[in-house]
Write a protein that holds these residues in place. Sequence first.
Motif, PDB file in Angstrom:
ATOM      1  N   ILE A 271       0.845  -1.209   0.000  1.00  0.00           N
ATOM      2  CA  ILE A 271       0.000   0.000   0.000  1.00  0.00           C
ATOM      3  C   ILE A 271       0.880   1.259   0.000  1.00  0.00           C
ATOM      4  O   ILE A 271       0.610   2.224  -0.726  1.00  0.00           O
ATOM      5  N   VAL A 272       1.958   1.229   0.809  1.00  0.00           N
ATOM      6  CA  VAL A 272       2.892   2.363   0.857  1.00  0.00           C
ATOM      7  C   VAL A 272       3.473   2.629  -0.532  1.00  0.00           C
ATOM      8  O   VAL A 272       3.548   3.780  -0.988  1.00  0.00           O
ATOM      9  N   LEU A 273       3.870   1.577  -1.239  1.00  0.00           N
ATOM     10  CA  LEU A 273       4.460   1.731  -2.572  1.00  0.00           C
ATOM     11  C   LEU A 273       3.430   2.201  -3.594  1.00  0.00           C
ATOM     12  O   LEU A 273       3.746   2.993  -4.492  1.00  0.00           O
ATOM     13  N   LEU A 274       2.184   1.720  -3.457  1.00  0.00           N
ATOM     14  CA  LEU A 274       1.125   2.151  -4.378  1.00  0.00           C
ATOM     15  C   LEU A 274       0.800   3.628  -4.188  1.00  0.00           C
ATOM     16  O   LEU A 274       0.444   4.328  -5.151  1.00  0.00           O
ATOM     17  N   LEU A 275       0.946   4.107  -2.949  1.00  0.00           N
ATOM     18  CA  LEU A 275       0.669   5.516  -2.677  1.00  0.00           C
ATOM     19  C   LEU A 275       1.827   6.435  -3.059  1.00  0.00           C
ATOM     20  O   LEU A 275       1.651   7.654  -3.161  1.00  0.00           O
ATOM     21  N   PHE A 276       3.012   5.836  -3.259  1.00  0.00           N
ATOM     22  CA  PHE A 276       4.203   6.646  -3.560  1.00  0.00           C
ATOM     23  C   PHE A 276       4.017   7.563  -4.783  1.00  0.00           C
ATOM     24  O   PHE A 276       4.328   8.762  -4.713  1.00  0.00           O
ATOM     25  N   PRO A 277       3.503   7.051  -5.913  1.00  0.00           N
ATOM     26  CA  PRO A 277       3.302   7.950  -7.072  1.00  0.00           C
ATOM     27  C   PRO A 277       2.331   9.093  -6.758  1.00  0.00           C
ATOM     28  O   PRO A 277       2.524  10.221  -7.238  1.00  0.00           O
ATOM     29  N   LEU A 278       1.297   8.790  -5.942  1.00  0.00           N
ATOM     30  CA  LEU A 278       0.333   9.840  -5.587  1.00  0.00           C
ATOM     31  C   LEU A 278       0.991  10.928  -4.746  1.00  0.00           C
ATOM     32  O   LEU A 278       0.735  12.123  -4.916  1.00  0.00           O
ATOM     33  N   TYR A 301       8.748  10.366   2.966  1.00  0.00           N
ATOM     34  CA  TYR A 301       7.493   9.614   3.161  1.00  0.00           C
ATOM     35  C   TYR A 301       7.773   8.121   3.293  1.00  0.00           C
ATOM     36  O   TYR A 301       7.236   7.449   4.190  1.00  0.00           O
ATOM     37  N   LEU A 302       8.636   7.589   2.406  1.00  0.00           N
ATOM     38  CA  LEU A 302       8.970   6.155   2.474  1.00  0.00           C
ATOM     39  C   LEU A 302       9.588   5.794   3.819  1.00  0.00           C
ATOM     40  O   LEU A 302       9.282   4.755   4.404  1.00  0.00           O
ATOM     41  N   ILE A 303      10.461   6.686   4.294  1.00  0.00           N
ATOM     42  CA  ILE A 303      11.110   6.430   5.589  1.00  0.00           C
ATOM     43  C   ILE A 303      10.087   6.536   6.732  1.00  0.00           C
ATOM     44  O   ILE A 303      10.043   5.696   7.631  1.00  0.00           O
ATOM     45  N   ASN A 615       6.155  15.798   7.651  1.00  0.00           N
ATOM     46  CA  ASN A 615       6.687  15.767   6.286  1.00  0.00           C
ATOM     47  C   ASN A 615       5.821  16.594   5.337  1.00  0.00           C
ATOM     48  O   ASN A 615       6.326  17.423   4.572  1.00  0.00           O
ATOM     49  N   PHE A 616       4.501  16.407   5.385  1.00  0.00           N
ATOM     50  CA  PHE A 616       3.610  17.139   4.483  1.00  0.00           C
ATOM     51  C   PHE A 616       3.485  18.613   4.870  1.00  0.00           C
ATOM     52  O   PHE A 616       3.093  19.444   4.055  1.00  0.00           O
ATOM     53  N   THR A 623      17.238  13.357   7.517  1.00  0.00           N
ATOM     54  CA  THR A 623      18.047  13.130   8.727  1.00  0.00           C
ATOM     55  C   THR A 623      17.171  12.998   9.972  1.00  0.00           C
ATOM     56  O   THR A 623      17.286  12.019  10.726  1.00  0.00           O
ATOM     57  N   ILE A 624      16.291  13.967  10.179  1.00  0.00           N
ATOM     58  CA  ILE A 624      15.406  13.925  11.360  1.00  0.00           C
ATOM     59  C   ILE A 624      14.472  12.713  11.264  1.00  0.00           C
ATOM     60  O   ILE A 624      14.219  12.011  12.255  1.00  0.00           O
ATOM     61  N   GLY A 625      13.966  12.450  10.046  1.00  0.00           N
ATOM     62  CA  GLY A 625      13.065  11.309   9.850  1.00  0.00           C
ATOM     63  C   GLY A 625      13.717   9.998  10.217  1.00  0.00           C
ATOM     64  O   GLY A 625      13.135   9.154  10.901  1.00  0.00           O
ATOM     65  N   VAL A 626      14.986   9.833   9.762  1.00  0.00           N
ATOM     66  CA  VAL A 626      15.719   8.602  10.065  1.00  0.00           C
ATOM     67  C   VAL A 626      15.953   8.468  11.564  1.00  0.00           C
ATOM     68  O   VAL A 626      15.732   7.419  12.156  1.00  0.00           O
ATOM     69  N   ILE A 627      16.412   9.551  12.185  1.00  0.00           N
ATOM     70  CA  ILE A 627      16.723   9.502  13.630  1.00  0.00           C
ATOM     71  C   ILE A 627      15.469   9.179  14.443  1.00  0.00           C
ATOM     72  O   ILE A 627      15.483   8.297  15.317  1.00  0.00           O
TER      73      ILE A 627
END
Length: 651
Positions: A271-278, A301-303, A615-616, A623-627
């Motif tokens: 579902i995450v991958l299907l939403l990626f193009p959107l 977003y992926l992270i 994010n939005f 960097t912050i997202g990963v941490i």
Amino acid sequence: MDKATINHHNHEKDHDHNHEHNHEHEHSHGGKFAIIMFFVGVAAFIGGFVLEGSNEQFANIAFLIAVVTAGYHIILEGVGDTIRNSAAAKKFQPNVHFLMALATVGAIAIGNFEEAAMLIVIFAGAHFLEEYVDGKSKREITNLLNMNPTEARILYADGSAKVVPVDQVKIGDTLQVLNGAQVPTDGIILSGTTAIDEASINGESMPKEKTVGDEVYGSTMNGSGTFTMEVTKDSSETVFAKILQMVNQSQKSLTKTATLIQRLEPKYVTIVLLLFPLVLLAGPYVFGWTWQMSLYRSMVYLISVSPCALAASAVPTTLATISNLSKKGVLVKGGAYLSKLQELKAISFDKTGTLTNGKPVVTDYAIANDLNEDEIIDLVVAMEKQSNHPLAAAIINKFTDRQEVAVTIENEVGRGLSAEYHNHSYRIGKPSSFANASFVYKTQAQELSAEGKTVVFVAKDEEVIGFIALMDVPNQYAKNAIAYFKEAGLHTTMITGDAKLTGEAVGKQIGVDEVIANVMPEDKASIVQEQQQKYGSTGMLGDGINDAPALVTADVGVAMGDGTDVAMDVADLVLMKNDLSKLVYAHQLSKKMTRITWQNILFSMFVVLFLVTLNFLGKMDITIGVILHEGSTIAVILNALRMLRTPKKYL
């Protein structure tokens, strides 16, 4: 003689049922090589960070080296597992590693080398930590394997001895166990006295004294004595072998929550991958971002939505709980049964050997005042020593160090034991066999019988001169355990084949809600079914072959104490000692396991929603997202580690 005057001594003591789950939880990252490469990647990342201010090209090369060395296994596992799982399921089955691999490649594609390296290094570090927790739990569960006996010292008829592999030992062989050696298999001591450490079987730290006729178990450790033993079980059928079978099964069966999370992971990632193009298209057309910014936000977003913490919410918690219990002498066939344990609404107990010690003891006795009590007791013990009745052993064990009396007995059916001594006839028998017993003795016998005790009269020349009362008394843990389960809201039932009077007397002592007496072994399973219909999820505790059908029928079957092989085979939990406090501990730990699992799930979901929102709003970078994201994974794993600790009140 005044028959009404008796010296009365009270010595009473205070005292869906599927067993197979196909589950794999593997995060094998190539062992030591992957760990070495991970630290190479960490060093490269630090080097890139140092070079970033002076030479950006070399810094980016260092970051790329960090991605390759620290993250090659993540990329290979993400792509490889996705291909294999998709082929097996005949539909797209991506995993969280595939998602992280895409995010890393995407970050590199838009020139964010440092953030790509940080993502892969922290992600790999979090998963190595999860591996460590899983591995620690499994090692603590399976450290029993190191105790599996490999050799035995066999004694032959000619007196010679030979050390042979334990799998060559046959039932009936005579073995010698030297001081400090491991007991090779289950058997009975033929000669010698020793103390044996049985911690590998029952979790008990104190060595147990053993002598001729006592049972010994394979894998236990002999103390300072040397003894010979007769083999009673094949090495593949010993109690320890049964434990190993349960241990192996426990690692393949997880809680329903853990299994559900693992089943949902590929769907979630899809579902995450299907939403990626959107998400990518929404950047320029909805939020007014540039295409480069939109691609960057899409990587974040992926992270952000990666279910790393969610995937780690249940499995480490479950394995840590099973590990904790195994060290306490509670073996669990899988986390699914721990979930069911804390969901129970009712619990049924077999009486003999479960709520009671399983052996009668003398609780009361009385001898008429005008007789020599010691002389009568000496005679009674001498008579009972020649009997094979179960009550005889209890009387002999009660009255030790007595004077030897030479007497010949006659065992008469319906009348008991009789003997001639010093020109008088003595008899020990049940009250109904004495027609002329005085009112005092009859009343005393009725009162004791109402308490669930078995009474025998002692008579001289057919005149009752005393009595002995015996009972299979509740074990020391029963009352507190019953009180705990009642307080926890469970309906407690004692099931017994004893007469109603005896059953109710024991039930009253320990405080159960309900006593069902006069039960035939084959009826126990149907009683459990009735409990299930009336109260809901029902547990059953038993220790014998006749309890096996009920253990299978119950939502959670628990085999008690030394138990039989059959009971161990069909039970979901096994208490390696006849200690109901261990079941209380398991119930409390299962509730804590569920609480921690849901804490982890809710926390991980909150972090995902928080990161996606930021994010939005344009308030988040890689960097912050990963941490924050990988930090939440580490927090979840550390929270799971709490299940390895024994609460202070149980130390």
